[in-house]
Design a protein around this motif. Structure first.
Motif, PDB file in Angstrom:
ATOM      1  N   LEU A 135       0.825  -1.204   0.000  1.00  0.00           N
ATOM      2  CA  LEU A 135       0.000   0.000   0.000  1.00  0.00           C
ATOM      3  C   LEU A 135       0.862   1.257   0.000  1.00  0.00           C
ATOM      4  O   LEU A 135       0.478   2.288  -0.552  1.00  0.00           O
ATOM      5  N   GLY A 136       2.038   1.163   0.604  1.00  0.00           N
ATOM      6  CA  GLY A 136       2.925   2.320   0.653  1.00  0.00           C
ATOM      7  C   GLY A 136       3.439   2.724  -0.714  1.00  0.00           C
ATOM      8  O   GLY A 136       3.895   3.861  -0.896  1.00  0.00           O
ATOM      9  N   ASN A 137       3.374   1.800  -1.686  1.00  0.00           N
ATOM     10  CA  ASN A 137       3.843   2.098  -3.035  1.00  0.00           C
ATOM     11  C   ASN A 137       2.722   2.546  -3.966  1.00  0.00           C
ATOM     12  O   ASN A 137       2.965   2.819  -5.147  1.00  0.00           O
ATOM     13  N   LEU A 138       1.511   2.631  -3.438  1.00  0.00           N
ATOM     14  CA  LEU A 138       0.368   3.027  -4.257  1.00  0.00           C
ATOM     15  C   LEU A 138       0.410   4.533  -4.505  1.00  0.00           C
ATOM     16  O   LEU A 138       0.622   5.325  -3.585  1.00  0.00           O
ATOM     17  N   ASN A 139       0.220   4.931  -5.751  1.00  0.00           N
ATOM     18  CA  ASN A 139       0.241   6.353  -6.089  1.00  0.00           C
ATOM     19  C   ASN A 139      -0.924   7.086  -5.440  1.00  0.00           C
ATOM     20  O   ASN A 139      -2.059   6.597  -5.438  1.00  0.00           O
ATOM     21  N   GLN A 140      -0.636   8.262  -4.905  1.00  0.00           N
ATOM     22  CA  GLN A 140      -1.667   9.108  -4.317  1.00  0.00           C
ATOM     23  C   GLN A 140      -2.128  10.151  -5.341  1.00  0.00           C
ATOM     24  O   GLN A 140      -1.301  10.685  -6.085  1.00  0.00           O
ATOM     25  N   PRO A 141      -3.414  10.444  -5.419  1.00  0.00           N
ATOM     26  CA  PRO A 141      -3.885  11.478  -6.338  1.00  0.00           C
ATOM     27  C   PRO A 141      -3.265  12.831  -5.994  1.00  0.00           C
ATOM     28  O   PRO A 141      -2.967  13.108  -4.839  1.00  0.00           O
ATOM     29  N   ARG A 142      -3.086  13.652  -7.001  1.00  0.00           N
ATOM     30  CA  ARG A 142      -2.552  14.995  -6.772  1.00  0.00           C
ATOM     31  C   ARG A 142      -3.629  15.872  -6.153  1.00  0.00           C
ATOM     32  O   ARG A 142      -4.818  15.682  -6.365  1.00  0.00           O
ATOM     33  N   MET A 143      -3.182  16.870  -5.385  1.00  0.00           N
ATOM     34  CA  MET A 143      -4.117  17.737  -4.678  1.00  0.00           C
ATOM     35  C   MET A 143      -5.130  18.365  -5.617  1.00  0.00           C
ATOM     36  O   MET A 143      -6.320  18.463  -5.316  1.00  0.00           O
ATOM     37  N   HIS A 144      -4.677  18.821  -6.810  1.00  0.00           N
ATOM     38  CA  HIS A 144      -5.598  19.528  -7.695  1.00  0.00           C
ATOM     39  C   HIS A 144      -6.573  18.575  -8.384  1.00  0.00           C
ATOM     40  O   HIS A 144      -7.499  19.014  -9.067  1.00  0.00           O
ATOM     41  N   GLU A 145      -6.396  17.272  -8.190  1.00  0.00           N
ATOM     42  CA  GLU A 145      -7.289  16.293  -8.799  1.00  0.00           C
ATOM     43  C   GLU A 145      -8.325  15.768  -7.811  1.00  0.00           C
ATOM     44  O   GLU A 145      -9.099  14.882  -8.153  1.00  0.00           O
ATOM     45  N   VAL A 146      -8.341  16.280  -6.617  1.00  0.00           N
ATOM     46  CA  VAL A 146      -9.239  15.758  -5.594  1.00  0.00           C
ATOM     47  C   VAL A 146     -10.696  15.977  -6.006  1.00  0.00           C
ATOM     48  O   VAL A 146     -11.124  17.089  -6.286  1.00  0.00           O
ATOM     49  N   GLY A 148     -14.787  13.579  -5.908  1.00  0.00           N
ATOM     50  CA  GLY A 148     -15.438  12.343  -5.508  1.00  0.00           C
ATOM     51  C   GLY A 148     -15.027  11.184  -6.394  1.00  0.00           C
ATOM     52  O   GLY A 148     -14.822  10.059  -5.934  1.00  0.00           O
ATOM     53  N   THR A 149     -14.882  11.451  -7.694  1.00  0.00           N
ATOM     54  CA  THR A 149     -14.480  10.409  -8.629  1.00  0.00           C
ATOM     55  C   THR A 149     -13.056   9.943  -8.362  1.00  0.00           C
ATOM     56  O   THR A 149     -12.768   8.740  -8.348  1.00  0.00           O
ATOM     57  N   ALA A 150     -12.141  10.905  -8.143  1.00  0.00           N
ATOM     58  CA  ALA A 150     -10.745  10.552  -7.868  1.00  0.00           C
ATOM     59  C   ALA A 150     -10.635   9.749  -6.587  1.00  0.00           C
ATOM     60  O   ALA A 150      -9.854   8.797  -6.494  1.00  0.00           O
ATOM     61  N   LEU A 151     -11.427  10.134  -5.611  1.00  0.00           N
ATOM     62  CA  LEU A 151     -11.409   9.419  -4.339  1.00  0.00           C
ATOM     63  C   LEU A 151     -11.900   7.992  -4.520  1.00  0.00           C
ATOM     64  O   LEU A 151     -11.305   7.037  -4.004  1.00  0.00           O
ATOM     65  N   ALA A 152     -12.988   7.827  -5.260  1.00  0.00           N
ATOM     66  CA  ALA A 152     -13.533   6.495  -5.512  1.00  0.00           C
ATOM     67  C   ALA A 152     -12.532   5.630  -6.268  1.00  0.00           C
ATOM     68  O   ALA A 152     -12.385   4.432  -5.983  1.00  0.00           O
TER      69      ALA A 152
END
Length: 311
Positions: A135-146, A148-152
Motif C-alpha cells: 500500500l505504501g507504493n500506491l500512487n496518491q492522487p494529486r491535490m488539484h485532482e481531488v 469524488g471520482t478521484a477518491l472512488a
C-alpha cells in the motif's frame, strides 16, 4: 480497537490526508475511521500487556487491546476487531522490530484463540503486513485532482491491491465496514462539490447518504461533531474558572462516563509529560550535567528523540 467512543488528540490515519486538506469541513468526519487504532485507556497496570521489555510497556502504559476475537470454543471470529488488534500492536513500529511486534501479537492471540484460530489469525497478519507494505507504493492522487471520482478510484485501487492478499470472505468480514465508510466519503465529496445543487438539495442528499449507513458507521460520521462541541464547552468552562470535577461532569454529559475517564487519564498523562519537560528544561539552564542525568532517567530512548523540540 473497538468502536466505542474514543476521544483522540493526535495520531489520525493519514490515508485521506490529501482529501481532508481539499475539503476541510466537509470531510471532518474522517478523523474517526472505523479502523481507528488509538489504544483504549484502561485502569490496568502495565503488566496486563505482558510486555517483554520496559520500553514497550511504557509505550502502552495505561492501555490495553480490546475487542472480542473468539467465538464459542475460542475459534477465530473474523471481524474488523482482528485488524484493530493488529494495529494496536503495530503502533510500536519504530520502537520495536517487526519480529518483536509479530511475537507480541502471536502471544496476544494465543491467550484468546485455540490453536487453529491462532494459526488462521497469524496467516491473516502476514497477509496484512504484506498488504500494508504494498500500500505504501500506491500512487496518491494529486491535490488539484481531488474529487469524488478521484477518491472512488483511489479506493478501488486499494481494494484491487487488497484482493491479492486476502480471500473474498476475509475481505468482507475484515474490511466491509471500512469499504462502506470509504464509499460514503467519496460520495459525500461528490455531493459537496456538485455546484448544481442548492444548499437545501445538498443537505437533503447528504442526509440521505448518511441514513443509508450502518448504525456503526453513522456513529463514526457523527462523532466529530460531538468532539468539537466538547472542546468548545471545555474551553469556555476553563475560562470561567471550572474545576477538574466540573470538566469531568461536562465530559460525562456529552460523551459518557467511560470516555470521560479516558480523557481524564489523558489529562494526567499530558500533565506528567509537561512536568518532566519542565524539570529537564530547568536543569538545562542551571546544571547541564544534571540535565543529561535527567534525560536518561526521566525519558525512554524513544521519548528522548522528541526532546529536540524542547531544546
Amino acid at each position: 480497537m473497538s468502536t466505542k467512543l474514543l476521544i483522540q488528540r493526535s495520531s489520525q490515519p493519514a490515508r485521506l490526508g490529501w482529501a481532508m486538506a481539499a475539503c476541510a469541513g466537509a470531510l471532518l468526519a474522517y478523523t474517526l475511521r472505523p479502523h481507528d487504532t488509538t489504544p483504549t485507556t484502561a485502569s490496568q497496570t502495565p503488566s496486563t500487556l505482558n510486555a517483554p521489555d520496559q520500553a514497550f510497556t511504557r509505550t502502552f502504559i495505561g492501555t490495553e487491546p480490546d475487542g472480542v476475537l473468539a467465538s464459542t470454543g475460542h475459534d477465530l471470529s473474523l471481524s474488523p476487531e482482528l485488524i484493530r488488534r493488529f494495529e494496536y500492536h503495530l503502533t510500536a513500529v519504530g520502537e520495536r522490530t517487526q519480529a518483536q511486534i509479530r511475537a507480541a501479537i502471536e502471544a496476544d492471540l494465543a491467550r484468546e484463540l485455540n490453536e487453529q484460530g491462532r494459526q488462521h489469525a497469524m496467516r491473516i497478519l502476514d497477509a496484512y503486513l504484506k498488504f500494508k507494505t504494498a500500500l505504501g507504493n500506491l500512487n496518491q492522487p494529486r491535490m488539484h485532482e481531488v474529487s469524488g471520482t478521484a477518491l472512488a478510484q483511489h479506493f478501488k485501487a486499494i481494494r484491487d491491491l487488497r484482493a491479492l492478499y486476502f480471500q473474498t470472505d476475509e475481505i468482507k468480514a475484515l474490511f466491509g465496514d471500512v469499504d462502506e465508510y470509504d464509499d460514503y466519503m467519496a460520495r459525500k465529496l461528490a455531493i459537496v462539490q456538485n455546484k448544481s445543487l442548492t444548499p437545501a438539495q445538498r443537505e437533503a442528499e447528504l442526509d440521505k447518504l448518511k441514513d443509508a449507513l450502518t448504525p456503526e458507521n453513522r456513529a463514526h460520521v457523527e462523532q466529530p461533531v460531538v468532539h468539537l462541541t466538547l472542546a468548545a464547552k471545555e474551553e469556555q468552562a476553563r475560562q470561567n474558572g471550572a474545576s477538574a470535577a466540573d470538566i469531568q461532569q461536562i465530559r460525562t454529559q456529552l460523551v459518557g462516563a467511560d470516555a470521560a475517564r479516558r480523557l481524564e487519564a489523558l489529562d494526567r498523562e499530558e500533565a506528567a509529560w509537561k512536568e518532566r519537560i519542565r524539570q529537564y528544561q530547568q536543569a538545562r539552564t542551571t546544571d547541564p550535567q544534571q540535565a543529561q542525568q535527567l534525560k536518561a532517567t526521566l525519558f525512554t530512548p524513544q521519548e528522548q528523540l522528541r526532546l529536540a523540540a524542547y531544546e
